[in-house]
Design a protein around this motif. Structure first.
Motif, PDB file in Angstrom:
ATOM      1  N   ARG A  71       1.173  -1.196  -0.011  1.00  0.00           N
ATOM      2  CA  ARG A  71      -0.093  -0.101   0.066  1.00  0.00           C
ATOM      3  C   ARG A  71       0.953   1.400  -0.045  1.00  0.00           C
ATOM      4  NH1 ARG A  71      -3.489   0.372   4.819  1.00  0.00           N
ATOM      5  NH2 ARG A  71      -1.790  -0.338   5.874  1.00  0.00           N
ATOM      6  N   SER A  72       0.255   2.332  -0.674  1.00  0.00           N
ATOM      7  CA  SER A  72       1.082   3.498  -0.496  1.00  0.00           C
ATOM      8  C   SER A  72       0.847   4.216   0.747  1.00  0.00           C
ATOM      9  CB  SER A  72       0.351   4.709  -1.524  1.00  0.00           C
ATOM     10  OG  SER A  72       0.723   4.192  -2.962  1.00  0.00           O
ATOM     11  N   ARG A  73       1.977   4.975   1.446  1.00  0.00           N
ATOM     12  CA  ARG A  73       1.746   5.189   2.730  1.00  0.00           C
ATOM     13  C   ARG A  73       2.344   6.796   2.816  1.00  0.00           C
ATOM     14  NH1 ARG A  73       2.453   1.415   7.258  1.00  0.00           N
ATOM     15  NH2 ARG A  73       1.755   3.379   8.301  1.00  0.00           N
ATOM     16  N   TYR A  74       2.107   7.414   3.914  1.00  0.00           N
ATOM     17  CA  TYR A  74       2.486   8.612   4.307  1.00  0.00           C
ATOM     18  C   TYR A  74       3.803   8.273   4.904  1.00  0.00           C
ATOM     19  CZ  TYR A  74      -1.425  11.086   2.646  1.00  0.00           C
ATOM     20  OH  TYR A  74      -2.413  11.440   1.951  1.00  0.00           O
ATOM     21  N   VAL A  75       5.063   8.737   4.601  1.00  0.00           N
ATOM     22  CA  VAL A  75       6.375   8.216   5.116  1.00  0.00           C
ATOM     23  C   VAL A  75       6.928   8.328   6.657  1.00  0.00           C
ATOM     24  CG1 VAL A  75       7.464   8.362   2.924  1.00  0.00           C
ATOM     25  CG2 VAL A  75       7.482  10.286   4.290  1.00  0.00           C
ATOM     26  N   PHE A  76       6.443   9.419   7.345  1.00  0.00           N
ATOM     27  CA  PHE A  76       6.432   9.405   8.660  1.00  0.00           C
ATOM     28  C   PHE A  76       5.743   8.403   9.451  1.00  0.00           C
ATOM     29  CE2 PHE A  76       5.210  11.504  12.923  1.00  0.00           C
ATOM     30  CZ  PHE A  76       6.588  11.088  13.622  1.00  0.00           C
ATOM     31  N   CYS A  77       4.655   8.044   9.055  1.00  0.00           N
ATOM     32  CA  CYS A  77       3.658   7.143   9.639  1.00  0.00           C
ATOM     33  C   CYS A  77       4.348   5.577   9.451  1.00  0.00           C
ATOM     34  CB  CYS A  77       2.396   7.066   9.105  1.00  0.00           C
ATOM     35  SG  CYS A  77       1.524   8.558   9.582  1.00  0.00           S
ATOM     36  N   GLU A  78       5.218   5.551   8.504  1.00  0.00           N
ATOM     37  CA  GLU A  78       5.918   4.070   8.487  1.00  0.00           C
ATOM     38  C   GLU A  78       6.694   3.636   9.706  1.00  0.00           C
ATOM     39  OE1 GLU A  78       8.132   3.805   4.891  1.00  0.00           O
ATOM     40  OE2 GLU A  78       6.423   4.022   3.544  1.00  0.00           O
ATOM     41  N   HIS A  79       7.183   4.561  10.396  1.00  0.00           N
ATOM     42  CA  HIS A  79       7.706   4.404  11.483  1.00  0.00           C
ATOM     43  C   HIS A  79       6.958   4.393  12.974  1.00  0.00           C
ATOM     44  CE1 HIS A  79      11.500   4.845   9.172  1.00  0.00           C
ATOM     45  NE2 HIS A  79      10.887   5.928   8.823  1.00  0.00           N
ATOM     46  N   LEU A  80       5.685   4.368  12.823  1.00  0.00           N
ATOM     47  CA  LEU A  80       4.865   4.514  13.858  1.00  0.00           C
ATOM     48  C   LEU A  80       3.821   3.037  13.874  1.00  0.00           C
ATOM     49  CD1 LEU A  80       3.456   8.151  13.443  1.00  0.00           C
ATOM     50  CD2 LEU A  80       5.239   7.153  15.092  1.00  0.00           C
ATOM     51  N   GLU A  81       3.590   2.763  15.083  1.00  0.00           N
ATOM     52  CA  GLU A  81       2.597   1.626  15.366  1.00  0.00           C
ATOM     53  C   GLU A  81       1.164   2.117  14.784  1.00  0.00           C
ATOM     54  OE1 GLU A  81      -0.078   1.246  17.576  1.00  0.00           O
ATOM     55  OE2 GLU A  81       0.483   3.017  18.383  1.00  0.00           O
ATOM     56  N   LYS A  82       0.273   1.322  14.472  1.00  0.00           N
ATOM     57  CA  LYS A  82      -0.903   1.587  13.648  1.00  0.00           C
ATOM     58  C   LYS A  82      -1.826   2.772  14.529  1.00  0.00           C
ATOM     59  CE  LYS A  82      -4.566  -0.929  11.483  1.00  0.00           C
ATOM     60  NZ  LYS A  82      -5.304  -2.002  11.239  1.00  0.00           N
ATOM     61  N   ALA A  83      -2.072   2.648  15.691  1.00  0.00           N
ATOM     62  CA  ALA A  83      -2.874   3.494  16.261  1.00  0.00           C
ATOM     63  C   ALA A  83      -2.326   4.923  16.359  1.00  0.00           C
ATOM     64  CB  ALA A  83      -3.075   3.164  17.903  1.00  0.00           C
ATOM     65  N   SER A  84      -0.850   4.907  16.286  1.00  0.00           N
ATOM     66  CA  SER A  84      -0.167   6.323  16.441  1.00  0.00           C
ATOM     67  C   SER A  84      -0.123   6.839  15.119  1.00  0.00           C
ATOM     68  CB  SER A  84       1.458   6.137  17.009  1.00  0.00           C
ATOM     69  OG  SER A  84       1.403   5.843  18.501  1.00  0.00           O
ATOM     70  N   ALA A  85       0.267   5.959  13.960  1.00  0.00           N
ATOM     71  CA  ALA A  85       0.018   6.461  12.651  1.00  0.00           C
ATOM     72  C   ALA A  85      -1.390   6.821  12.412  1.00  0.00           C
ATOM     73  CB  ALA A  85       0.401   5.431  11.681  1.00  0.00           C
ATOM     74  N   ALA A  86      -2.477   6.313  12.901  1.00  0.00           N
ATOM     75  CA  ALA A  86      -3.656   7.030  12.620  1.00  0.00           C
ATOM     76  C   ALA A  86      -3.798   8.296  13.118  1.00  0.00           C
ATOM     77  CB  ALA A  86      -4.893   6.028  13.127  1.00  0.00           C
ATOM     78  N   ALA A  87      -3.496   8.397  14.518  1.00  0.00           N
ATOM     79  CA  ALA A  87      -3.463   9.365  15.252  1.00  0.00           C
ATOM     80  C   ALA A  87      -2.685  10.708  14.112  1.00  0.00           C
ATOM     81  CB  ALA A  87      -3.053   9.613  16.628  1.00  0.00           C
ATOM     82  N   VAL A  88      -1.540  10.462  13.827  1.00  0.00           N
ATOM     83  CA  VAL A  88      -0.896  11.746  13.178  1.00  0.00           C
ATOM     84  C   VAL A  88      -1.668  11.887  11.893  1.00  0.00           C
ATOM     85  CG1 VAL A  88       1.224  11.723  11.615  1.00  0.00           C
ATOM     86  CG2 VAL A  88       1.382  10.975  14.245  1.00  0.00           C
ATOM     87  N   GLY A  89      -2.227  10.922  11.269  1.00  0.00           N
ATOM     88  CA  GLY A  89      -2.851  11.436   9.731  1.00  0.00           C
ATOM     89  C   GLY A  89      -1.840  11.952   8.946  1.00  0.00           C
ATOM     90  N   LYS A  90      -2.284  12.900   8.299  1.00  0.00           N
ATOM     91  CA  LYS A  90      -1.511  13.459   7.277  1.00  0.00           C
ATOM     92  C   LYS A  90      -0.473  14.711   7.824  1.00  0.00           C
ATOM     93  CE  LYS A  90      -4.755  12.447   3.746  1.00  0.00           C
ATOM     94  NZ  LYS A  90      -5.542  12.846   2.554  1.00  0.00           N
ATOM     95  N   ARG A  91      -0.364  14.664   9.218  1.00  0.00           N
ATOM     96  CA  ARG A  91       0.458  16.040   9.423  1.00  0.00           C
ATOM     97  C   ARG A  91       1.874  15.732   9.558  1.00  0.00           C
ATOM     98  NH1 ARG A  91      -2.329  16.930  15.291  1.00  0.00           N
ATOM     99  NH2 ARG A  91      -2.650  14.458  14.930  1.00  0.00           N
ATOM    100  N   ARG A  92       2.438  16.741   9.460  1.00  0.00           N
ATOM    101  CA  ARG A  92       4.098  16.701   9.449  1.00  0.00           C
ATOM    102  C   ARG A  92       4.654  16.919  10.721  1.00  0.00           C
ATOM    103  NH1 ARG A  92       2.733  20.350   5.605  1.00  0.00           N
ATOM    104  NH2 ARG A  92       3.902  22.050   6.825  1.00  0.00           N
ATOM    105  N   ILE A  93       5.947  16.706  11.168  1.00  0.00           N
ATOM    106  CA  ILE A  93       6.424  16.547  12.394  1.00  0.00           C
ATOM    107  C   ILE A  93       6.247  18.020  12.887  1.00  0.00           C
ATOM    108  CG2 ILE A  93       8.686  16.762  13.962  1.00  0.00           C
ATOM    109  CD1 ILE A  93       8.763  14.034  13.209  1.00  0.00           C
ATOM    110  N   GLU A  94       6.339  19.168  12.086  1.00  0.00           N
ATOM    111  CA  GLU A  94       6.553  20.715  12.419  1.00  0.00           C
ATOM    112  C   GLU A  94       5.229  21.033  12.698  1.00  0.00           C
ATOM    113  OE1 GLU A  94       6.841  20.613   7.918  1.00  0.00           O
ATOM    114  OE2 GLU A  94       8.090  19.757   9.551  1.00  0.00           O
ATOM    115  N   GLN A  95       4.104  20.117  12.559  1.00  0.00           N
ATOM    116  CA  GLN A  95       2.899  20.243  12.518  1.00  0.00           C
ATOM    117  C   GLN A  95       2.382  19.643  14.159  1.00  0.00           C
ATOM    118  OE1 GLN A  95       1.332  18.903   8.885  1.00  0.00           O
ATOM    119  NE2 GLN A  95       0.868  20.844   8.417  1.00  0.00           N
TER     120      GLN A  95
END
Length: 180
Positions: free
Chosen positions: A63-87
């Protein structure tokens, strides 16, 4: 002289998340130093993350992914969504869990660990021009606290204007340009 530097602390370790405090500790204990990635949060704190953006990256065979979320477990990736670190605020980043159970590290964690491993090299890859000032501020605080010396640090980046800015702000800190 050849130096052995742990990439992102220790990378591709079965039980340790890269760019985490544990990864840096293992690199300090087993190598001449560590390379880490410094990105600024919305609050101006430097967190350790190789990927700072949320650009959509198509992947072959998955699947295509948002790259920061690739390093996070599933619930954390969902919480981040499409936001960047500086956001993301410091509080939000501290709540995230990495895939192997670790927490997103902070540059201040690296400097605290460095007191136990004097003289180890700390290569900070600057993730974006906006991260230069917070990184230098945290380096200066760690030096003032006696945690590190500036001679231990090298700032590197693919973002060449970031390294030029680092040269303006702290010419006494070693710098390097990364090319692809």
């Amino acid at each position: 002289m050849v130096k052995v530097i742990g990439h992102r602390g220790v990378r591709q370790h079965a039980e340790i998340d890269e760019n985490s405090a544990k990864a840096v500790e293992v690199a300090f204990a087993t190598a001449d130093g560590t390379e880490i990635d410094g990105a600024q949060s919305q609050d101006g704190t430097v967190f350790l993350s190789h990927e700072t953006t949320q650009k959509y990256v198509p992947r072959l065979f998955s699947r295509s992914r948002y790259v920061f979320c690739e390093h996070l477990e599933k619930a954390s990736a969902a919480a981040v969504g499409k936001r960047r670190i500086e956001q993301l605020t410091d509080a939000a980043l501290k709540k995230l869990t990495l895939k192997k159970g670790g927490k997103v590290g902070q540059l201040s964690d690296v400097f605290r660990l460095a007191t136990e491993y004097p003289g180890k090299m700390i290569n900070i890859e600057v993730k974006g021009e906006h991260a230069v000032e917070p990184i230098i501020r945290e380096i200066n605080q760690a030096v003032a606290a006696g945690q590190i010396t500036k001679e231990q640090v090298i700032l590197t980046s693919f973002n060449h204007p970031a390294i030029l800015r680092a040269n303006e702000l702290a010419p006494e800190i070693r710098r390097g340009l990364i090319f692809s």
